[in-house]
Scaffold this motif. Structure first.
Motif, mmCIF file in Angstrom:
data_model
loop_
_atom_site.group_PDB
_atom_site.id
_atom_site.type_symbol
_atom_site.label_atom_id
_atom_site.label_comp_id
_atom_site.label_asym_id
_atom_site.label_seq_id
_atom_site.Cartn_x
_atom_site.Cartn_y
_atom_site.Cartn_z
ATOM 1 N N VAL A 35 0.991 -1.106 0.089
ATOM 2 C CA VAL A 35 0.058 -0.019 -0.103
ATOM 3 C C VAL A 35 0.965 1.414 -0.075
ATOM 4 C CG1 VAL A 35 -1.712 1.324 1.489
ATOM 5 C CG2 VAL A 35 -1.857 -1.171 1.086
ATOM 6 N N ALA A 36 1.938 1.163 0.817
ATOM 7 C CA ALA A 36 2.997 2.437 0.858
ATOM 8 C C ALA A 36 3.552 2.617 -0.445
ATOM 9 C CB ALA A 36 3.900 2.171 2.125
ATOM 10 N N GLY A 37 3.879 1.527 -1.069
ATOM 11 C CA GLY A 37 4.596 1.685 -2.366
ATOM 12 C C GLY A 37 3.690 2.247 -3.484
ATOM 13 N N VAL A 38 2.462 2.299 -3.218
ATOM 14 C CA VAL A 38 1.495 2.932 -4.257
ATOM 15 C C VAL A 38 1.285 4.324 -3.815
ATOM 16 C CG1 VAL A 38 -0.558 3.077 -5.246
ATOM 17 C CG2 VAL A 38 0.604 0.839 -5.023
ATOM 18 N N PHE A 39 0.815 4.679 -2.483
ATOM 19 C CA PHE A 39 0.096 5.871 -2.044
ATOM 20 C C PHE A 39 1.454 7.013 -1.891
ATOM 21 C CE2 PHE A 39 -3.573 3.636 -0.934
ATOM 22 C CZ PHE A 39 -4.362 4.726 -0.430
ATOM 23 N N VAL A 40 2.742 6.516 -1.291
ATOM 24 C CA VAL A 40 3.557 7.569 -1.309
ATOM 25 C C VAL A 40 4.101 8.292 -2.310
ATOM 26 C CG1 VAL A 40 5.957 7.933 -0.089
ATOM 27 C CG2 VAL A 40 4.138 6.615 1.010
ATOM 28 N N PRO A 41 4.656 7.684 -3.305
ATOM 29 C CA PRO A 41 5.167 8.296 -4.747
ATOM 30 C C PRO A 41 4.214 9.224 -5.154
ATOM 31 C CG PRO A 41 5.580 6.008 -4.502
ATOM 32 C CD PRO A 41 4.793 6.164 -3.517
ATOM 33 N N VAL A 42 3.063 8.811 -5.224
ATOM 34 C CA VAL A 42 1.898 9.319 -6.143
ATOM 35 C C VAL A 42 1.664 10.629 -5.324
ATOM 36 C CG1 VAL A 42 -0.784 9.360 -7.172
ATOM 37 C CG2 VAL A 42 1.028 7.474 -7.394
ATOM 38 N N MET A 43 1.313 10.661 -4.166
ATOM 39 C CA MET A 43 0.755 11.715 -3.409
ATOM 40 C C MET A 43 1.977 12.974 -3.147
ATOM 41 S SD MET A 43 -2.129 11.418 -3.264
ATOM 42 C CE MET A 43 -2.498 13.097 -2.274
ATOM 43 N N ALA A 44 3.285 12.233 -3.053
ATOM 44 C CA ALA A 44 4.376 13.236 -2.752
ATOM 45 C C ALA A 44 4.618 13.971 -4.158
ATOM 46 C CB ALA A 44 5.607 12.013 -2.440
ATOM 47 N N VAL A 45 4.525 13.576 -5.373
ATOM 48 C CA VAL A 45 4.657 14.154 -6.638
ATOM 49 C C VAL A 45 3.651 15.327 -6.802
ATOM 50 C CG1 VAL A 45 4.668 13.811 -8.929
ATOM 51 C CG2 VAL A 45 6.126 12.188 -7.825
ATOM 52 N N LEU A 46 2.638 14.740 -6.294
ATOM 53 C CA LEU A 46 1.307 15.860 -6.496
ATOM 54 C C LEU A 46 1.516 16.902 -5.610
ATOM 55 C CD1 LEU A 46 -1.478 16.415 -7.814
ATOM 56 C CD2 LEU A 46 -2.431 15.101 -5.892
ATOM 57 N N TYR A 47 1.842 16.834 -4.383
ATOM 58 C CA TYR A 47 2.106 17.684 -3.516
ATOM 59 C C TYR A 47 3.294 18.751 -3.690
ATOM 60 C CZ TYR A 47 2.509 20.046 1.056
ATOM 61 O OH TYR A 47 2.621 20.927 2.072
ATOM 62 N N ILE A 48 4.456 18.024 -4.112
ATOM 63 C CA ILE A 48 5.527 18.806 -4.275
ATOM 64 C C ILE A 48 5.326 19.749 -5.647
ATOM 65 C CG2 ILE A 48 8.279 18.647 -5.170
ATOM 66 C CD1 ILE A 48 8.124 16.170 -3.409
ATOM 67 N N VAL A 49 4.795 18.997 -6.831
ATOM 68 C CA VAL A 49 4.388 19.871 -7.996
ATOM 69 C C VAL A 49 3.780 21.048 -7.677
ATOM 70 C CG1 VAL A 49 3.493 19.711 -10.299
ATOM 71 C CG2 VAL A 49 4.801 17.991 -9.724
ATOM 72 N N SER A 50 2.608 20.726 -6.962
ATOM 73 C CA SER A 50 1.863 21.985 -6.487
ATOM 74 C C SER A 50 2.500 22.964 -5.870
ATOM 75 C CB SER A 50 0.428 21.395 -5.702
ATOM 76 O OG SER A 50 -0.243 20.371 -6.541
ATOM 77 N N ALA A 51 3.217 22.669 -4.980
ATOM 78 C CA ALA A 51 4.077 23.602 -4.322
ATOM 79 C C ALA A 51 4.922 24.424 -5.100
ATOM 80 C CB ALA A 51 4.919 22.771 -3.108
ATOM 81 N N LEU A 52 5.780 23.830 -5.880
ATOM 82 C CA LEU A 52 6.846 24.466 -6.989
ATOM 83 C C LEU A 52 5.877 25.325 -7.856
ATOM 84 C CD1 LEU A 52 8.859 21.439 -8.271
ATOM 85 C CD2 LEU A 52 9.587 23.430 -6.735
ATOM 86 N N LEU A 53 4.666 25.095 -8.074
ATOM 87 C CA LEU A 53 3.741 25.992 -9.093
ATOM 88 C C LEU A 53 3.375 27.450 -8.398
ATOM 89 C CD1 LEU A 53 2.010 26.611 -11.533
ATOM 90 C CD2 LEU A 53 0.262 25.171 -10.724
ATOM 91 N N ILE A 54 3.142 27.096 -7.130
ATOM 92 C CA ILE A 54 3.063 28.213 -6.137
ATOM 93 C C ILE A 54 4.120 29.099 -6.071
ATOM 94 C CG2 ILE A 54 2.500 29.186 -3.734
ATOM 95 C CD1 ILE A 54 0.548 26.611 -3.621
ATOM 96 N N LEU A 55 5.338 28.388 -5.936
ATOM 97 C CA LEU A 55 6.511 29.150 -5.869
ATOM 98 C C LEU A 55 6.604 30.048 -7.026
ATOM 99 C CD1 LEU A 55 8.791 26.735 -3.892
ATOM 100 C CD2 LEU A 55 7.754 28.918 -2.914
ATOM 101 N N ALA A 56 6.480 29.188 -8.218
ATOM 102 C CA ALA A 56 6.935 29.961 -9.513
ATOM 103 C C ALA A 56 5.674 31.222 -9.703
ATOM 104 C CB ALA A 56 6.517 28.695 -10.722
ATOM 105 N N LEU A 57 4.515 30.962 -9.127
ATOM 106 C CA LEU A 57 3.631 32.272 -9.356
ATOM 107 C C LEU A 57 4.135 33.484 -8.553
ATOM 108 C CD1 LEU A 57 0.385 30.117 -9.268
ATOM 109 C CD2 LEU A 57 1.293 31.300 -11.304
ATOM 110 N N ASN A 58 4.921 33.028 -7.342
ATOM 111 C CA ASN A 58 5.299 34.029 -6.420
ATOM 112 C C ASN A 58 6.784 33.917 -6.531
ATOM 113 O OD1 ASN A 58 2.762 34.736 -4.606
ATOM 114 N ND2 ASN A 58 2.727 32.598 -4.938
ATOM 115 N N TYR A 59 7.328 33.988 -7.655
ATOM 116 C CA TYR A 59 8.956 33.859 -7.653
ATOM 117 C C TYR A 59 9.450 35.098 -6.972
ATOM 118 C CZ TYR A 59 8.586 37.242 -11.451
ATOM 119 O OH TYR A 59 8.427 38.278 -12.390
ATOM 120 N N ASP A 60 8.925 36.146 -7.368
ATOM 121 C CA ASP A 60 9.704 37.392 -6.417
ATOM 122 C C ASP A 60 9.734 37.248 -5.122
ATOM 123 O OD1 ASP A 60 6.982 37.598 -6.539
ATOM 124 O OD2 ASP A 60 6.860 39.714 -6.380
ATOM 125 N N GLN A 61 8.995 36.477 -4.219
ATOM 126 C CA GLN A 61 8.915 36.337 -2.948
ATOM 127 C C GLN A 61 9.916 35.335 -2.389
ATOM 128 O OE1 GLN A 61 7.319 38.601 -0.824
ATOM 129 N NE2 GLN A 61 7.039 39.790 -2.804
#
Length: 462
Positions: A208-234
């Motif tokens: 279960v962990a082998g499926v859950f963890v990689p998918v959710m980690a990638v989704l969360y990190i990509v979303s965070a990177l998008l926010i940082l890109a939108l607020n790059y000046d900060q």
């Protein structure tokens, strides 16, 4: 109860414990010659590429699935709610202390996993059991059994809080804020799902962990990177706040009481340990199940988990909170970005994501909290039963399972502040025996590591 726990934590997480924790990490870093930096690339290679030589080795699950199970216990609400709690209580400087304890903790995590492999035992079910209680008793001798028992007792108890109650509490909080689902309803659903998985054994949990963890980690990190890109000046100003307030207080403003440096350090270290678990000994409770030809190989794989959790995931969360202004516990009186000051933990992170990505951002965090929290609950069940098995044998494991599932439900209806305070207490109580064991066994760690890297065949594979 809350006030009592806070007074206990002020002692447990005071200067002596912080010195013991950071000092152990620094001492092991020096003994291992900064191996967590020089061998990090090789460690990631071992973690994410298949080594055929391990196929016929002794163990229950692969190195990768062991890493995923370990990450399931770490990439949870400590990285979402824990970081938010650390920064709102300790200021942006808390993130610096999370980094520091994470980098030093990589050497600690390596050492824990190495000893877990060296001193693991087979139980009556034919599965491997490992952990600080085994390397303390077997490595230091029977005269230290009392210390091993203390660790096992505190860890079995801690699993009910840090790995269970805190997670279910945060899940319930976000489910109510984002989806209007009442706490007790979330509790009933969690009880059913957790029960179906945890009683399936270590292999089902690792699958279960082998499926859950990689998918959710990638989704969360990509979303965070998008926010940082939108607020790059900060981003650069955000790093400026982190380094500035790691060593200077946050001034009071309006209803904001201000934060002293010691608060930044205390909350950064305690929540950093909550998120990456370096020094707690939890990785040792699962590392012994890995199939590997040498203890150092699994130890290197385990070491990467601390880097992933602290340097990547926690940093993403912390930067999002800072660049969006949601770190300010006064409701925006300091940062100038107005928000609801009553939001806490996971709900605060969710709101920060929503401020840049709209409703989809809030839902991404909410879903991440649910899945990360759920995977953490099932991973910590493994930790709890390993310790319970050491104390009482396999006979009463089912009883612990019932207690564990009950704690899952109770966490969804408990007060958030009390649950977090209890988690901090439990962390410290299991950390101290483990760190003492590591310090006494440092010569074993150093010798086993030197033997591994001195092997000519091993040098060819690096």
């Amino acid at each position: 109860m809350l006030e009592i726990l806070r007074e206990i934590n002020a002692i447990l997480w005071g200067p002596p414990s912080l010195i013991l924790l950071a000092g152990t990490g620094l001492f092991l870093t020096l003994q291992l010659k900064g191996m967590q930096f020089s061998k990090l690339g090789y460690a990631f290679k071992l973690a994410f590429t298949k080594d055929k030589s391990d196929d016929d080795a002794e163990g229950d699950v692969s190195n990768f699935k062991t890493l995923m199970t370990s990450l399931a216990g770490m990439i949870g609400n400590g990285n979402i709610a824990g970081v938010a709690t650390a920064i709102t209580l300790g200021g942006p400087g808390a993130l610096f202390w999370m980094w520091l304890v994470g980098l030093l903790g990589m050497a600690t995590k390596y050492s824990e996993a190495l000893l877990a492999q060296m001193y693991r035992v087979k139980n009556k079910n034919g599965e491997y059991s490992s952990g600080p209680m085994y390397y303390i008793e077997k490595g230091l001798g029977s005269k230290f059994k009392w210390l091993a028992v203390l660790f096992a007792f505190f860890a079995a108890f801690a699993a009910l809080g840090i790995g269970n109650g805190v997670q279910s509490n945060t899940i319930a909080d976000v489910m109510e804020n984002s989806f209007n689902v009442t706490g007790w309803v979330t509790g009933v659903i969690l009880v059913i799902l957790v029960g179906l998985i945890v009683f399936g054994g270590i292999k089902r949990i690792s699958n279960v962990a082998g499926v859950f963890v990689p998918v959710m980690a990638v989704l969360y990190i990509v979303s965070a990177l998008l926010i940082l890109a939108l607020n790059y000046d900060q981003i650069i100003p955000a790093f400026g706040l982190i380094f500035k307030h790691a060593f200077t207080p946050v001034s009071a403003a309006g209803g904001f009481s201000g934060i002293v440096v010691m608060q930044a350090m205390q909350h950064g270290v305690s929540k950093g340990i909550f998120s990456n678990e370096a020094g707690l000994g939890t990785v040792a409770l699962i590392a012994g199940n890995a199939r590997t030809t040498h203890p150092a190989k699994q130890a290197l794989v385990a070491m990467t988990s601390t880097f992933i959790v602290t340097i990547v995931v926690c940093t993403m969360t912390g930067l999002v909170l800072i660049v969006t202004g949601f770190w300010d516990a006064s409701g925006g009186l300091i940062s100038g970005v107005s928000h609801n000051p009553n939001l806490e933990a996971g709900a605060l992170t969710s709101a920060a994501f929503g401020s840049s990505l709209g409703a989809i951002g809030e839902y991404i965090v909410s879903i991440s909290v649910v899945f990360f929290g759920f995977s953490t609950i099932i991973a910590w069940y493994v930790y709890g039963i390993k310790c319970f098995e050491y104390l009482f044998g396999l006979k009463y494991i089912a009883a612990y399972g019932v207690i564990y599932i009950t704690a899952t439900f109770l966490g969804t209806v408990a007060d958030l502040s009390t649950v977090w305070a209890f988690a901090d207490t439990a962390n410290a109580l299991m950390m101290i025996p483990n760190l003492v064991g590591l310090l006494f066994l440092y010569k074993v760690i150093k010798a086993e590591t030197q033997e591994f890297f001195a092997n000519p065949v091993q040098k060819m594979n690096m």
